[in-house]
Design an enzyme around this catalytic site. Structure first.
Site, short mmCIF file in Angstrom:
data_model
loop_
_atom_site.label_atom_id
_atom_site.label_comp_id
_atom_site.label_asym_id
_atom_site.label_seq_id
_atom_site.Cartn_x
_atom_site.Cartn_y
_atom_site.Cartn_z
N SER A 289 7.24 7.28 35.41
CA SER A 289 8.50 7.88 34.96
C SER A 289 8.37 8.53 33.58
CB SER A 289 9.60 6.81 35.00
OG SER A 289 10.87 7.36 34.75
N ASP A 300 -0.03 19.63 30.18
CA ASP A 300 0.29 21.01 30.53
C ASP A 300 0.21 21.96 29.35
OD1 ASP A 300 0.59 20.36 33.14
OD2 ASP A 300 2.73 20.82 33.29
N LYS A 314 6.33 8.47 39.80
CA LYS A 314 7.78 8.27 39.90
C LYS A 314 8.47 9.45 39.22
CE LYS A 314 11.99 6.35 39.22
NZ LYS A 314 13.14 7.02 38.56
#
Length: 536
Positions: A289, A300, A314
């Site tokens: 999460s 990224d 998740k």
């Protein structure tokens, strides 16, 4: 609504009066909500026994949610209050996060420094007995588990646990204690320029805790940082945004949420960047999460190197919908996407929650925890990082830039039994009773203790304590486990004498994940290579 109730009342009256065998509703006009209310009215009016309307409605809600995704859930008023406590308050208990799988309480994570961790309870353990009473049944709910395992500080509870790969049940004697609620449980300098911060959850004050920890370490000369998110199962979205902002440039996207019934939202970094040079984030299969939001955003943006194993996966957003009685539905309303567009959520089938919960067992059987080659990527889920155009994959979790296999080489049945019977913790307590003053006099600071103390001389006393507790000494297994036992003894002493986070300082040198992270972050060339596109 009033019109619907009148219609239902009319139908019930018609059935009562004329024993109608066919519904008087026209199939085309009988909506799903009418059907549900109709069924409830029939049960209320005609069922053979008295029915509690609240129970009936609650069970209907629970059943409906089970047909959706694995994370939409209902909680009673008591469960709602208790589930929020780890992020908002303090309580006394045994210190575990859990889930209920196939009628059995399964440990998801132990609280760092908590009573269960001290005796050796591990993620994946299944609680079979509590105080000699069987603790598995088909109607097990969170509130029953919490009521049983929590209790006054100093009270004791005995657990019998089933562990994968161990044929017999393992018995643990646990003394309840206050459960730590701080997010940052370890902060120290790993070398003259590298700091280490371990974050165990993402609570309301986590960004401030991490920022303060960074400031303390920078004052000691830190330029590079290892951020440990292993076993961190997540928490508040706002906390993830705040922590990621400490490492990204203002305006950098951190996470996107998309859902059918709500507009897409992108959360960006604010202006709280702490100016860290090199950054390594540690993750494993239990990082979930909010941990995945932070590690995914850093990856990224090519801002740091992710080290460890593929994260949990998740990526579903739950919005709480409270009811007036204090109960609540946490309904999945959107999905999380990393800045490159990757979905964090791993695949699932609606209504198949058990299979989803057993994903860790599937990873274990497939060999994924020991070999990156066992992980199969979907070619349709290929993405590129935003700056360096490296290939990354979506479809479930964050794959690290540098894979580290799980290591269980130190763990033997002898080690397990010492932990399970609380021998180590008891021995440390007794040892400190007789040596605390001398230790503090000889090692007045944590740094002095960390650099000079060795627990090698304590092993004989530990094995003797084990014999008294019924753990027979095994020379071969002791030789295998000796390094981790010495590290644990030193870590527990250091934690009790100085600071809770000191434990990780003693344990980390034996951690393959930590050693890999330290090697990467201190090697500028290797660090840069990992952030460049792979040669095709």
């Amino acid at each position: 609504m009033k019109r619907t109730l009148i219609a239902i009342a009319a139908v019930v009256a018609a059935i009562a009066a004329f024993a109608v065998k066919k519904s008087p509703f026209d199939d085309r006009s009988f909506t799903p909500d009418q059907k549900l209310r109709y069924a409830e009215a029939l049960i209320d009016r005609f069922y053979v026994d008295e029915v509690d309307a609240d129970t009936l409605v609650t069970e209907a809600i629970i059943a409906m949610l089970k047909t959706l995704d694995p994370h939409s859930a209902y909680s009673s008023p008591k469960e709602t209050e208790e589930l929020n406590q780890p992020l908002e308050g303090k309580f006394s208990g045994i210190g575990v996060q859990f889930s209920i799988v196939r009628d059995t309480v399964t440990v998801v994570q132990t609280t760092t420094g908590g009573p269960s961790e001290k005796v050796g309870v591990m993620a994946g353990d299944r609680i079979i007995y509590v105080n000699d009473s069987i603790f598995t049944h088909p109607k097990m709910v969170n509130s029953e588990v919490l009521k049983t395992l929590r209790g006054p500080k100093g009270s004791r509870v005995n657990l019998k646990i089933k562990r994968a790969g161990v044929p017999e049940l393992i018995e643990f004697r646990i003394t309840r204690d206050d459960i730590p609620i701080y997010s940052v449980d370890a902060t120290y300098m790993a070398d003259p320029t590298t700091g280490y911060i371990r974050v165990t959850r993402f609570a309301e004050d986590t960004p401030n805790e991490v920022a303060r920890a960074i400031d303390r370490l920078k004052a000691q000369g830190m330029r590079n940082l290892i951020l440990d998110l292993q076993d961190n199962t997540g928490g508040y979205l706002g906390a993830a945004q705040g922590v990621a902002s400490l490492f990204l440039n203002e305006g950098d996207p951190i996470v996107m949420t998309r859902g059918r019934a709500q507009p897409s939202v992108t959360l960006d970094a604010d202006n709280s960047n702490k100016g860290i040079d090199r950054l390594v984030i540690l993750v494993n299969q239990y990082s979930a999460s909010a941990s995945e939001i932070v590690s995914g955003a850093v990856q990224d943006h090519d801002r740091g190197v992710i080290v460890g194993r593929r994260t949990f996966g998740k990526g579903l957003v739950q919005r709480p919908f409270p009811f007036p009685d204090g109960s609540m539905v946490r309904l999945t309303t959107a999905r999380y996407y990393t800045p490159s567009g990757r979905s964090i959520q791993k695949a699932y089938q609606k209504g198949h929650t058990e299979e989803y919960q057993l994903d860790m067992l599937s990873r274990y059987k497939s060999g994924e925890l020991w070999s990156a080659d066992s992980i199969k990527f979907d070619p349709n889920e290929k993405y590129q990082t935003l700056r360096n155009k490296r290939t990354v994959y979506g479809g479930g979790g964050i794959m690290p830039d540098h894979f580290v296999p799980a290591d269980t080489s130190y763990y033997t049945p002898y080690y397990r039994d010492l932990m399970a019977k609380s021998v180590i913790n008891t021995y440390i307590t007794d040892y400190l009773d007789g040596h605390r003053k001398d230790l503090l006099k000889k090692y007045p600071t944590e740094d002095a203790f960390s650099e000079s103390f060795s627990a090698a001389s304590m092993i004989d006393g530990l094995t003797e304590a084990g014999e008294k507790a019924g753990v027979k000494k095994n020379e071969k297994q002791l030789a295998t486990s000796r390094p981790i036992l010495e590290a644990i003894l030193k870590g527990l002493l250091e934690r009790d004498l100085y600071d809770n986070g000191s434990y990780m300082r003693a344990i980390n040198p034996l951690s393959p994940e930590f050693r890999a992270a330290l090697g990467i972050i201190t090697d500028a060339d290797q660090y840069r290579r990992l952030l460049q596109p792979a040669t095709e």
